[in-house]
Each structure stands twice: as C-alpha cells, then as structure tokens.
Design a protein around this motif. Structure first.
Motif, PDB file in Angstrom:
ATOM      1  N   GLY A   1      42.478  35.397  38.021  1.00 45.42           N
ATOM      2  CA  GLY A   1      42.828  36.650  38.667  1.00 45.42           C
ATOM      3  C   GLY A   1      42.297  36.735  40.075  1.00 45.42           C
ATOM      4  N   ASP A   2      42.220  37.949  40.553  1.00 48.36           N
ATOM      5  CA  ASP A   2      41.830  38.206  41.936  1.00 48.36           C
ATOM      6  C   ASP A   2      41.121  39.558  41.976  1.00 48.36           C
TER       7      ASP A   2
ATOM      8  N   LEU B   1      50.597  24.770  31.538  1.00 49.04           N
ATOM      9  CA  LEU B   1      50.934  25.841  32.477  1.00 49.04           C
ATOM     10  C   LEU B   1      49.860  25.963  33.551  1.00 49.04           C
ATOM     11  N   VAL B   2      50.296  26.202  34.770  1.00 50.14           N
ATOM     12  CA  VAL B   2      49.394  26.530  35.868  1.00 50.14           C
ATOM     13  C   VAL B   2      49.606  28.008  36.172  1.00 50.14           C
ATOM     14  N   LEU B   3      48.534  28.787  36.127  1.00 51.16           N
ATOM     15  CA  LEU B   3      48.629  30.250  36.215  1.00 51.16           C
ATOM     16  C   LEU B   3      47.725  30.761  37.318  1.00 51.16           C
ATOM     17  N   THR B   4      48.267  31.591  38.204  1.00 50.02           N
ATOM     18  CA  THR B   4      47.449  32.152  39.272  1.00 50.02           C
ATOM     19  C   THR B   4      47.888  33.576  39.563  1.00 50.02           C
ATOM     20  N   HIS B   5      46.963  34.392  40.044  1.00 54.22           N
ATOM     21  CA  HIS B   5      47.276  35.776  40.414  1.00 54.22           C
ATOM     22  C   HIS B   5      46.504  36.113  41.677  1.00 54.22           C
ATOM     23  N   ASP B   6      47.219  36.342  42.763  1.00 56.52           N
ATOM     24  CA  ASP B   6      46.593  36.737  44.029  1.00 56.52           C
ATOM     25  C   ASP B   6      47.152  38.071  44.469  1.00 56.52           C
ATOM     26  N   MET B   7      46.281  38.882  45.056  1.00 61.00           N
ATOM     27  CA  MET B   7      46.657  40.215  45.539  1.00 61.00           C
ATOM     28  C   MET B   7      46.738  40.232  47.068  1.00 61.00           C
TER      29      MET B   7
ATOM     30  N   GLN C   1      38.439  35.231  43.836  1.00 62.61           N
ATOM     31  CA  GLN C   1      39.097  33.938  43.692  1.00 62.61           C
ATOM     32  C   GLN C   1      40.475  33.962  44.311  1.00 62.61           C
TER      33      GLN C   1
ATOM     34  N   LYS D   1      47.892  22.450  42.708  1.00 61.87           N
ATOM     35  CA  LYS D   1      47.786  21.873  41.365  1.00 61.87           C
ATOM     36  C   LYS D   1      48.992  20.992  41.043  1.00 61.87           C
TER      37      LYS D   1
ATOM     38  N   THR E   1      51.666  37.302  39.969  1.00 63.73           N
ATOM     39  CA  THR E   1      51.259  36.226  39.074  1.00 63.73           C
ATOM     40  C   THR E   1      52.303  35.133  39.169  1.00 63.73           C
TER      41      THR E   1
ATOM     42  N   ALA F   1      44.442  28.697  36.792  1.00 65.44           N
ATOM     43  CA  ALA F   1      44.143  28.297  35.420  1.00 65.44           C
ATOM     44  C   ALA F   1      45.143  27.223  35.006  1.00 65.44           C
ATOM     45  N   VAL F   2      44.725  26.353  34.101  1.00 66.57           N
ATOM     46  CA  VAL F   2      45.612  25.309  33.592  1.00 66.57           C
ATOM     47  C   VAL F   2      45.539  25.361  32.069  1.00 66.57           C
ATOM     48  N   LEU F   3      46.639  25.786  31.470  1.00 65.27           N
ATOM     49  CA  LEU F   3      46.660  26.172  30.061  1.00 65.27           C
ATOM     50  C   LEU F   3      47.667  25.326  29.305  1.00 65.27           C
TER      51      LEU F   3
ATOM     52  N   LEU G   1      45.398  37.287  33.110  1.00 67.14           N
ATOM     53  CA  LEU G   1      44.880  37.223  34.477  1.00 67.14           C
ATOM     54  C   LEU G   1      44.764  38.652  34.978  1.00 67.14           C
TER      55      LEU G   1
ATOM     56  N   LEU H   1      55.602  37.221  38.140  1.00 66.63           N
ATOM     57  CA  LEU H   1      55.630  38.645  37.789  1.00 66.63           C
ATOM     58  C   LEU H   1      54.953  39.397  38.919  1.00 66.63           C
TER      59      LEU H   1
ATOM     60  N   ASP I   1      48.650  28.080  45.664  1.00 68.29           N
ATOM     61  CA  ASP I   1      47.810  27.692  44.521  1.00 68.29           C
ATOM     62  C   ASP I   1      48.560  26.731  43.599  1.00 68.29           C
TER      63      ASP I   1
ATOM     64  N   ASP J   1      41.800  26.856  41.903  1.00 67.78           N
ATOM     65  CA  ASP J   1      42.858  27.678  42.485  1.00 67.78           C
ATOM     66  C   ASP J   1      43.660  28.409  41.424  1.00 67.78           C
TER      67      ASP J   1
ATOM     68  N   ILE K   1      53.529  31.420  37.650  1.00 75.36           N
ATOM     69  CA  ILE K   1      53.417  30.499  36.527  1.00 75.36           C
ATOM     70  C   ILE K   1      54.122  29.209  36.921  1.00 75.36           C
TER      71      ILE K   1
END
Lengths: 316, 316
Positions: free
Chosen positions: A114-115, B36-42, B316, B73, B130, A27-29, A81, B81, B69, A25, B132
């Motif tokens: 990303g998406d 960090l948990v990072l996601t980007h959905d449109m 994704q 996690k 996005t 990224a985990v950074l 992303l 953003l 998302d 779902d 975070i």
C-alpha cells in the motif's frame, strides 16, 4: 501524523512473504491459479464515518466493507493493499494500525502493501483498501444470473446499521446491537463460500436492500417482487422503531447492512436453510423473480409504491 | 463534482470482461496462473501534484507511478482499480477520466473496478490506484538480490522530473523536456520485462536515485559505491543546471524519475546494452556492490560525503 511510526506498524502487520516486508516496489503473490476477485472500497471521514468514530472501528469497517464484496463472490481472501491518507495527530494512526491488524486477522486477510500519505491541512481522513480474493471453483456469482422463477433471499437482519448511525448522530450510545451494527459490520465469508455454488446471483447489501435488489433485477433482466413484510428486522430494531410499513421501508433503504442478497432456484431452499444453520445466520426468503423488469414491492399481499429513494446512490 | 457522470465515463473505459461493466461487487479476473505483482500508490493534490496541474496530466501520473512499480518487477499489467476522491466541479472529473482512459490504453492496463467519492469541502483531490500484474516466468526481481561484485545500472536520465517540478513551481513553462518529465513520466514496461531475467535486484527510482540505491543495498546486505560523475544527465538538465558535483547531487536526490535501477553480474553487461538498444533506452553503469553495507559516493575517483537528504522519505 507521524508517517514513519505508522509505516513501521504496517511492517509489523505485513508478515506474509508476499508482502516482501513492505520493502519492495510491489507485493508478489502466488495466486494459486484460481480466478481472482478484486475490489476497492474507500472510507472518507465525514462521508462514510463520523469524525468521532474510533480509529479501530474505522479500521474494522474499512476491512469489513471490502470483505463483504469478497463474501458476495464466494471468495477466499488472499490479501489487501491499503491507501492511507492520514490527517490526525496524536494516537489516531497507531490506534488505526492496531485496529487494522485485528480486523485483518479476524478475516484472515494478509496485508500485502500500500501507500501512506500525510494529507494537507483541512483534508478529511481518506482511506482506501483493495482486497484480492480467490474465486470459488464453481465460479464467482454475478449480479446478473437471476432467472424468472428464482426466489430472492437475504441473510441476517436489515436496517440495524442505518438505525445505529441515526442514533449515533443523535448522540445516543445504544442500543449496543444497533451501534455495533454500524461500527462493526460482520460480513460472513464462510457463508458466502457456502452459498456461492447454490445461488444464481449474489451481491452484498451495502447501499440499501431495495436498491441492491433493483440492481440484481436490472443486471439479470428480470422483474423482482419484494415482500416488505418478509424483510427480517432484529429485536433491537423492532424495540426502537417498530415493524410497520414505514419502518420496513426505512430499514430496506438505509444501507450499510453488509448482508448477502441472493437468488436461487426454489429447489435449493433446503440447502440454503442448511447453510444458514451451519453458519448461525438467519436466512429469509423475501421475494421472487419474474419475467419482465424492475422492482416492485408488496406488503401483506398488497402492492406498494416504490419510495423516492431506494438507498444511497454513489460510486460502486 | 458530478459522481454519476464520472462513473459513467469509467464504465465506458472498463470494457474488459473482468470488470463486469463496473456493475458487480467486484472484478473477477483470470490471472492465468502466473504469480501476481500488486502495488498501490496514491497521488494527493498539494502533496504529489500541484493544484494547477492539468487533470489529464494527473491521471497520466497516477497510472504511470503504478506502472513504474510493475516495470521494476518485470510484470505485464493485468489491470487496475481506482479510488477517486474527487473535489473539483466543472470539467475536472471528465478531463481526468479522459486522461485515465488514454494512460491506461498506453500502458495496456484495463480498468477493472474501484470506488468514487465526492470529498467533503476543503479536502484535497485524493487518488489511489491499485495495479495488478503478472510476474515474469523467471520471477519478479526483488530489491534484496544484489550481491558483492555486481554492478549498479540505471536506465534513462536522472533529475529531469525534479528540475521540471522546480521550474513549474517557479512559474516557468519550459524547457518542455523537463516539464514533461515531471508531468508525464515514462516508465518502460517492455524494458523492465527484458531486464527482469538478467538482474540480481531491481527497483524503480521514485524517491531519489541515492535513497533508492541505498534501499537496494540495505535490502541486499551489500555496500554500494555510486559514482556521481557517471549519473546520466540529460542535455536539458545540463543546459539549465550544469553538471558539476552539486548539480549531480541535486539530480540524484530529487526523485520522481521513474527509471529502472538494477544490479547485474558484470558478465551480463552486453545483454544490458543490447536491451537498451532494443528499447531505445540509455543504460548507464553508475556503481558497484561490495561486501559490507551502506551507500558511499565518489566523484572523479574521490570519495564524497553523503548529502543530508538522499531523497524524499515517505510511504512505500
């Protein structure tokens, strides 16, 4: 658009463990404990790029404009992303993905997630990129740190990309130096990192030298006096446009330069020159900060009126 | 679109110091040292939302799908953003900004930055976000952690949003519970945080219960057996559609649920029930993981064929 093929290509690019293969779902950074520098810039067909710009050039620019923001904060890229609103059929998406891979490799920025969306008919190609960076230990320079007595400097040359765009819109293929400045901006992350501990304020030149200088002045609460005759012009610009007052105002208001604009205390001038030499970047002192407010211009020592437009005015 | 007014509204929202007032090149955020948990959905008009969906509802959904998302996690939101490709004139952008402010306040996610573009004529409204988050100390659950012997659970009820969308497309205004499930999904960040240390794998249900279960099975290298008769249906769903086999397959393939789908070792069942009670969420055991691979379905103890479509297949 074949979304599945595009997403498969992105999966091939996203080899960093934080990306989790683009199968999760999110990224985990591990951010490593540094403060984070976060930026998101969009590129839209017909607004930021021309419909016949090459897909790989568009991918480069999407990455570069965001890397330019990281460079201005002295940050090391941790990853990106992407939000890809695709339209074109044929080879566009695949060529874009290949260009994205090359640009991310160049800047050392892993793809983390990303998406992807197949846009409705009639829509423009709409691209967004979020870049995440680690701030320098000395802190990420702000636009707001300039002080009266500081000098204003800029890296590289100004106006090349804007002139390259104008030439391209007029159907010209050259000079290459100008067209490439438009298609393939070259933000310098290493230079930004070297400058970050030295500067009092720093920003990238994205909307135009004058408007970006004015924004530093406004954020910092200082008056900025910028010498148009000091604005660095490339040999290609001089050959095509010349270097009179009008040419210099044009160069300083065109935008898309992705150079570093910063203020420093005068006693740091030697360190700035050293950094420029180390990274092969021209470094030019173009103005000074004084107490007061606003931007004013000089040319050969004479005060000049501000042009009606200082640059492009749009979103952050 | 009046970009300047929209950006002014965003500046009023972006009060977190990391946003630097949306006046700098980038946000600068202290991540506190957590992963960090990072996601980007449109969300794109005509693809993810209907042209006559309200601007505030669209803003809610943009935030909610990304928060979903983070919830999957177990993350705490640190900020977002936005990439806003705006089209509509009139009050749309202002209403969208107000809705964004309300949604971000609800989920406790500060606006840190982004970009705004007035899209070319003919384009769809194109939004990206996005998000975070800070990963839980126990680690962000992956889709790949399910083990043979684990049970498969889901929170809440399934299918309401998909049915709400179908009703809305047919011109119906109710039942409110279904329409709201489509317009205002309710990801549960607190529940996700409570579950994260207990689960072996977790994902949100965004594309359809069956496809998301299949993805967990594939990522984990286990076979998943899902009991359709156990799929939780709401009273509103039962009243409109019924609860036969076909209805259950429909509910399990519609998507847009934004519920939590997770696997646990059976001896954690009591802890899951406790978490559900604490956060007022129905928690339902709907399947088991076995050695092998692939998804299979049962109904009243009988094996059922997989439907041709397990859910929406896209980015994704």
């Amino acid at each position: 658009v074949n979304e599945a093929i595009f997403i498969d290509r992105l999966r091939q690019i996203a080899t960093h463990p934080a990306a989790r293969g683009l199968l999760d779902d999110a990224a985990v950074l591990d951010g490593g404990g540094a403060a984070l520098v976060l930026t998101h810039d969009m590129l839209v067909e017909g607004v930021h790029f021309l419909p016949d710009d090459g897909a790989a050039d568009v991918a480069w620019k999407l990455v570069a404009v965001n890397m330019s923001d990281l460079a201005a904060k002295g940050a090391v890229p941790l990853g990106v992303l992407i939000g890809a609103g695709l339209v074109r059929g044929g080879n566009w998406a695949a060529a874009f993905a290949d260009g994205l891979a090359a640009a991310l490799a160049h800047f050392g920025a892993p793809l983390l997630g990303g998406d992807t969306v197949a846009m409705p008919a009639g829509s423009a190609v709409t691209l967004g990129l979020t870049a995440i960076g680690a701030a320098p230990a000395s802190g990420a320079p702000a636009r707001s740190g300039a002080r009266a007595g500081d000098d204003l400097w800029v890296s590289g040359s100004i106006g090349d990309a804007g002139l390259g765009l104008a030439l391209r819109q007029a159907g010209n293929a050259g000079p290459t130096a100008l067209i490439d400045a438009y298609l393939r901006p070259q933000p310098d992350l290493a230079l930004g990192r070297a400058l970050a501990p030295l500067v009092s304020a720093m920003a990238d030149v994205s909307d135009g030298l004058l408007i970006d200088a004015q924004r530093i002045a406004a954020a910092s609460g200082v008056a900025m006096v910028l010498a148009l005759d000091a604005v660095p012009l490339s040999a290609a610009w001089r050959a095509v446009r010349g270097d009179g007052l009008d040419d210099r105002i044009a160069a300083a208001t065109m935008g898309d330069d992705y150079r570093l604009l910063f203020t420093i205390a005068p006693d740091h001038a030697d360190a700035i020159a050293d950094a420029g030499e180390r990274f092969g970047a021209a470094m030019t002192r173009i103005g000074t900060c004084q107490s007061g407010g606003g931007l004013s211009l000089t040319y050969m020592g004479q005060t000049q009126a501000l042009p009606a437009q200082l640059g492009f005015v749009h979103g952050q």
